[in-house]
Design a protein around this motif. Structure first.
Motif, PDB file in Angstrom:
ATOM      1  N   GLY A  21       0.826  -1.210   0.000  1.00  0.00           N
ATOM      2  CA  GLY A  21       0.000   0.000   0.000  1.00  0.00           C
ATOM      3  C   GLY A  21       0.855   1.254   0.000  1.00  0.00           C
ATOM      4  O   GLY A  21       0.566   2.218  -0.712  1.00  0.00           O
ATOM      5  N   LEU A  22       1.921   1.241   0.766  1.00  0.00           N
ATOM      6  CA  LEU A  22       2.827   2.404   0.819  1.00  0.00           C
ATOM      7  C   LEU A  22       3.520   2.605  -0.523  1.00  0.00           C
ATOM      8  O   LEU A  22       3.543   3.701  -1.076  1.00  0.00           O
ATOM      9  CB  LEU A  22       3.864   2.178   1.926  1.00  0.00           C
ATOM     10  N   TRP A  23       4.052   1.526  -1.086  1.00  0.00           N
ATOM     11  CA  TRP A  23       4.847   1.634  -2.313  1.00  0.00           C
ATOM     12  C   TRP A  23       4.006   2.009  -3.528  1.00  0.00           C
ATOM     13  O   TRP A  23       4.496   2.674  -4.430  1.00  0.00           O
ATOM     14  CB  TRP A  23       5.577   0.312  -2.587  1.00  0.00           C
ATOM     15  N   GLU A  24       2.757   1.545  -3.538  1.00  0.00           N
ATOM     16  CA  GLU A  24       1.912   1.821  -4.705  1.00  0.00           C
ATOM     17  C   GLU A  24       1.705   3.317  -4.924  1.00  0.00           C
ATOM     18  O   GLU A  24       1.399   3.742  -6.027  1.00  0.00           O
ATOM     19  CB  GLU A  24       0.546   1.128  -4.544  1.00  0.00           C
ATOM     20  N   GLY A  25       1.890   4.090  -3.876  1.00  0.00           N
ATOM     21  CA  GLY A  25       1.659   5.530  -3.980  1.00  0.00           C
ATOM     22  C   GLY A  25       2.781   6.297  -4.646  1.00  0.00           C
ATOM     23  O   GLY A  25       2.649   7.496  -4.893  1.00  0.00           O
ATOM     24  N   PHE A  26       3.906   5.645  -4.974  1.00  0.00           N
ATOM     25  CA  PHE A  26       5.057   6.384  -5.500  1.00  0.00           C
ATOM     26  C   PHE A  26       5.455   5.886  -6.883  1.00  0.00           C
ATOM     27  O   PHE A  26       5.760   4.703  -7.055  1.00  0.00           O
ATOM     28  CB  PHE A  26       6.270   6.219  -4.580  1.00  0.00           C
ATOM     29  N   SER A  27       5.529   6.807  -7.852  1.00  0.00           N
ATOM     30  CA  SER A  27       5.933   6.400  -9.197  1.00  0.00           C
ATOM     31  C   SER A  27       7.416   6.009  -9.236  1.00  0.00           C
ATOM     32  O   SER A  27       7.838   5.247 -10.098  1.00  0.00           O
ATOM     33  CB  SER A  27       5.672   7.526 -10.195  1.00  0.00           C
ATOM     34  N   ASP A  81       5.932   7.734   3.843  1.00  0.00           N
ATOM     35  CA  ASP A  81       4.582   8.241   3.615  1.00  0.00           C
ATOM     36  C   ASP A  81       4.639   9.749   3.318  1.00  0.00           C
ATOM     37  O   ASP A  81       5.305  10.500   4.030  1.00  0.00           O
ATOM     38  CB  ASP A  81       3.763   7.976   4.891  1.00  0.00           C
TER      39      ASP A  81
END
Ligand SMILES: CC(C)(COP(=O)(O)OP(=O)(O)OC[C@H]1O[C@@H](n2cnc3c(N)ncnc32)[C@H](O)[C@@H]1OP(=O)(O)O)[C@@H](O)C(=O)NCCC(=O)NCCS
Length: 153
Positions: A21-27, A81
């Motif tokens: 969930g954390l990683w999915e937020g960063f391109s 985050d």
């Protein structure tokens, strides 16, 4: 660190869902086959002492996965985050990973980062050197031909 009490601890297999969930937020942190639950587990099995989570109120708010291939250290999935960036958490995570590698006698570590990722400045501030004498070359060994698109490190 101002205001928030963040704890740096070793990464656990049970962190998988919240870290995805954390990683999915960063391109800048592309997810690949290596990030399947099995891939995550295998990496952690081999490198658990070099992988850390930043925890706030029992939630994973930051991560770094470092690995050692018996020659060099490698850094993957450094992330904090978005609402907590700029408070020193990234630096704490990297210090934990670097200390763990150093304590095992690892002389040098590398990382891959896209040339347009602002995190390059973070790394330069924390003692990493940008190399201009090396070109990274990749070959896909399982799966589709390399397309040059952002698929992996
Ligand atoms: C890179 C990242 C982990 C940094 O985490 P952070 O907790 O914000 O970093 P810190 O607060 O510990 O910053 C440490 C130093 O780097 C500097 N810094 C951090 N991010 C920066 C940025 N984007 N540009 C310039 N400087 C930056 C800080 O100002 C600080 O400098 P100082 O110690 O001289 O005051 C965070 O920005 C992030 O999660 N980025 C998205 C994911 C990503 O791209 N990861 C890298 C994949 S290779």
């Amino acid at each position: 660190m101002s205001g928030v009490e963040v704890r740096i601890r070793n990464m656990e297999f049970s962190d998988y869902r919240s870290l995805i969930g954390l990683w999915e937020g960063f391109s800048g942190n592309t997810l690949t086959g290596a990030d399947s639950q099995v891939g995550f587990g295998e990496f952690l099995e081999r490198n658990r002492s070099y992988c850390f989570v930043a925890e706030l109120d029992r939630a994973a708010v930051g991560s770094v996965m470092a690995g050692y291939d018996s020659r060099r250290g490698y850094i993957y999935h450094l992330a904090v985050d978005g609402s907590l960036q700029g408070r020193g958490i990234g630096r704490m995570l990297m210090e934990a990973a670097e200390d763990a590698l150093r304590n095992d006698g690892v002389e040098k570590a590398h990382l891959f980062i896209y040339t347009d990722n602002p995190a390059i400045e973070f790394y330069e501030r924390t003692g990493w050197h940008r190399r201009t004498d090396i070109v990274v070359m990749s070959k896909v060994l399982i799966g589709d031909e390399f397309t040059g698109t952002r698929r992996d490190d």
